[in-house]
Scaffold this motif. Structure first.
Motif, short mmCIF file in Angstrom:
data_model
loop_
_atom_site.label_atom_id
_atom_site.label_comp_id
_atom_site.label_asym_id
_atom_site.label_seq_id
_atom_site.Cartn_x
_atom_site.Cartn_y
_atom_site.Cartn_z
N ALA A 223 41.66 30.88 33.81
CA ALA A 223 42.70 31.71 34.40
C ALA A 223 43.54 32.38 33.31
O ALA A 223 43.87 33.56 33.40
N SER A 224 43.84 31.61 32.26
CA SER A 224 44.62 32.17 31.14
C SER A 224 43.85 33.31 30.48
O SER A 224 44.42 34.34 30.13
N LYS A 225 42.56 33.09 30.32
CA LYS A 225 41.73 34.10 29.68
C LYS A 225 41.70 35.38 30.52
O LYS A 225 41.79 36.50 30.00
N ARG A 226 41.64 35.17 31.84
CA ARG A 226 41.64 36.29 32.76
C ARG A 226 42.95 37.08 32.64
O ARG A 226 42.98 38.30 32.63
N ALA A 227 44.05 36.32 32.53
CA ALA A 227 45.36 36.97 32.41
C ALA A 227 45.50 37.72 31.09
O ALA A 227 46.16 38.75 31.02
N GLU A 228 44.86 37.19 30.05
CA GLU A 228 44.89 37.87 28.75
C GLU A 228 44.14 39.19 28.79
O GLU A 228 44.50 40.14 28.10
N ASN A 229 43.07 39.22 29.59
CA ASN A 229 42.27 40.45 29.71
C ASN A 229 42.81 41.40 30.77
O ASN A 229 42.64 42.61 30.67
N GLY A 230 43.45 40.83 31.79
CA GLY A 230 43.90 41.65 32.91
C GLY A 230 42.77 41.93 33.87
O GLY A 230 41.59 41.69 33.55
N ILE A 231 43.10 42.41 35.04
CA ILE A 231 42.08 42.72 36.04
C ILE A 231 42.15 44.20 36.43
O ILE A 231 43.14 44.88 36.17
N LYS A 232 41.08 44.65 37.06
CA LYS A 232 41.02 46.04 37.56
C LYS A 232 41.10 46.02 39.07
O LYS A 232 40.54 45.11 39.71
N VAL A 233 41.78 46.99 39.64
CA VAL A 233 41.80 47.10 41.10
C VAL A 233 41.30 48.49 41.52
O VAL A 233 41.37 49.45 40.75
N ILE A 234 40.76 48.53 42.73
CA ILE A 234 40.44 49.82 43.34
C ILE A 234 41.34 49.96 44.57
O ILE A 234 41.97 48.99 44.99
N THR A 235 41.41 51.16 45.13
CA THR A 235 42.18 51.34 46.36
C THR A 235 41.23 51.68 47.50
O THR A 235 40.21 52.34 47.30
N VAL A 236 41.56 51.18 48.68
CA VAL A 236 40.74 51.44 49.88
C VAL A 236 41.70 51.75 51.03
O VAL A 236 42.84 51.28 51.04
N PRO A 237 41.25 52.56 51.99
CA PRO A 237 42.12 52.86 53.14
C PRO A 237 42.40 51.59 53.95
O PRO A 237 41.50 50.78 54.14
N GLU A 238 43.64 51.44 54.39
CA GLU A 238 44.00 50.31 55.25
C GLU A 238 43.19 50.41 56.54
O GLU A 238 43.18 51.45 57.20
N ASN A 239 42.47 49.36 56.88
CA ASN A 239 41.70 49.37 58.13
C ASN A 239 41.81 48.05 58.87
O ASN A 239 40.97 47.70 59.68
N ARG A 240 42.90 47.30 58.58
CA ARG A 240 43.07 46.00 59.23
C ARG A 240 43.95 46.14 60.46
O ARG A 240 44.58 47.16 60.67
N TRP A 241 44.04 45.10 61.25
CA TRP A 241 44.91 45.12 62.42
C TRP A 241 46.37 45.04 61.96
O TRP A 241 46.63 44.87 60.76
N ASP A 242 47.31 45.15 62.90
CA ASP A 242 48.71 45.22 62.47
C ASP A 242 49.41 43.86 62.47
O ASP A 242 50.62 43.79 62.37
N ARG A 243 48.64 42.76 62.55
CA ARG A 243 49.27 41.45 62.48
C ARG A 243 48.81 40.68 61.23
O ARG A 243 48.57 39.47 61.28
N VAL A 244 48.74 41.40 60.12
CA VAL A 244 48.31 40.76 58.88
C VAL A 244 49.40 39.85 58.30
O VAL A 244 49.19 39.19 57.29
N ASP A 245 50.56 39.82 59.00
CA ASP A 245 51.60 38.84 58.64
C ASP A 245 51.16 37.43 59.03
O ASP A 245 51.74 36.45 58.55
N ILE A 246 50.17 37.33 59.92
CA ILE A 246 49.60 36.04 60.31
C ILE A 246 48.45 35.74 59.35
O ILE A 246 47.58 36.60 59.15
N LYS A 247 48.43 34.54 58.81
CA LYS A 247 47.37 34.22 57.83
C LYS A 247 46.11 33.76 58.57
O LYS A 247 45.75 32.58 58.56
N SER A 248 45.49 34.73 59.23
CA SER A 248 44.33 34.45 60.09
C SER A 248 43.04 34.38 59.27
O SER A 248 42.93 35.03 58.23
N VAL A 249 42.07 33.62 59.75
CA VAL A 249 40.77 33.56 59.08
C VAL A 249 39.91 34.78 59.40
O VAL A 249 38.79 34.89 58.91
#
Ligand code: PMP
Length: 285
Positions: A123-149
């Motif tokens: 984990a430390s090594k990962r933090a030293e390197n950093g991570i990359k993110v991409i962006t995607v359009p939101e396509n989830r339902w509107d109750r993502v405040d619930i930690k649903s499976v």
């Protein structure tokens, strides 16, 4: 490895729930993930409070009492000799013959708990390197405040990230505002050193790590602005990072292939990460 399934500690390889469990058929259930670090379960009371909220929102009963669940988490961590790693718990509405509506009162919710080791050096090594993110359009339902499976959009988004050589995908609203990652909250740090993260009242999961990081930031004398930010603002930010129980504060070095600042992990993010464990609540495992 040992798992807990509905009252029993069983060999992980043999652990199973019934094919008519509603978690399997309808994703009718919720979960929590707690970090285990240096023999402590991190922020456990907060995770259990959020579990309580998720269960209430879906009218699922507690599978065991609120007093007993911490004992089960601890026992699973202990039996798996996890000093560093994570403990996962899942509650579903239980086993019933397939029908969309809730089963008869008295159907017992299913509880599954597993634990897994992780290497803190990785984990430390990962933090030293950093991570990359991409962006995607939101396509989830509107109750993502619930930690649903029910995580299929998250699965697809994170797979897309993987295929693009990135480690996380940010869901973005139609107006260009960043919501959160597939399994993490999203943050940027402005040129002036102000932390920015979207309000958690609606449209994202209120991350436990996010909440603890507010305290960490205060301790470090940093200012937080709770507001939305756009992808463009993030790409031009001084720093960007994600937060979650398993990643803590993890620096982002590129967004959609555009380097963040000089393309190296940001120093403020790394200091938040450093200070996190001092501030987080530590329950002996
Ligand atoms: N958002 C989403 C969608 C997540 O799945 C998670 C991690 N479970 C988070 C945010 C971060 O929450 P936490 O800090 O409680 O792990």
């Amino acid at each position: 490895r040992i798992a807990y399934v509905n009252g029993r500690y069983v060999a992980h390889a043999d652990a199973c729930v019934h094919i008519e469990d509603r978690g399997y058929q309808f994703a009718d259930g919720v979960y929590e993930v707690c970090e285990v670090a240096r023999g402590f379960i991190v922020d456990m009371p907060h995770h259990l409070a959020r579990l309580d909220r998720s269960l209430r929102e879906l009218s699922i009963d507690w599978p065991v009492t609120q007093r007993v669940l911490p004992l089960i988490l601890r026992e699973v961590v202990r039996r798996n000799h996890v000093a560093n790693g994570l403990v996962y718990l899942q509650v579903t509405r239980g086993v019933a013959s397939r029908d969309f509506v809730f089963p008869a009162a008295g159907t017992k919710p299913s509880l599954v708990v597993t634990a897994r080791k992780a290497d803190p050096a990785m984990a430390s090594k990962r933090a030293e390197n950093g991570i990359k993110v991409i962006t995607v359009p939101e396509n989830r339902w509107d109750r993502v405040d619930i930690k649903s499976v029910g995580l299929l959009p998250n699965v697809l988004a994170k797979q897309k990230a993987r295929e693009a050589g990135a480690q996380e995908a940010w869901f973005v609203d139609a107006d260009g505002t960043v919501k959160e990652g597939g399994s993490s909250n999203a943050w940027i740090i402005t040129r002036n050193g102000v932390l920015v993260t979207r309000p958690a009242e609606h449209g994202i999961l209120r991350g436990i790590t996010r909440t603890t990081l507010f305290e960490v930031a205060a301790k470090l004398g940093l200012t937080i602005e709770e507001r939305g930010f756009s992808v463009a603002e993030a790409k031009a930010a001084r720093e960007a990072f994600i937060s979650s129980a398993t990643t803590i504060a993890m620096p982002i070095v590129a967004i959609d292939g555009v380097p963040v600042a000089n393309g190296h992990p940001g120093s403020i993010t790394l200091s938040l990460r450093q200070a996190f464990f001092d501030v987080a609540e530590k329950s002996p495992a």
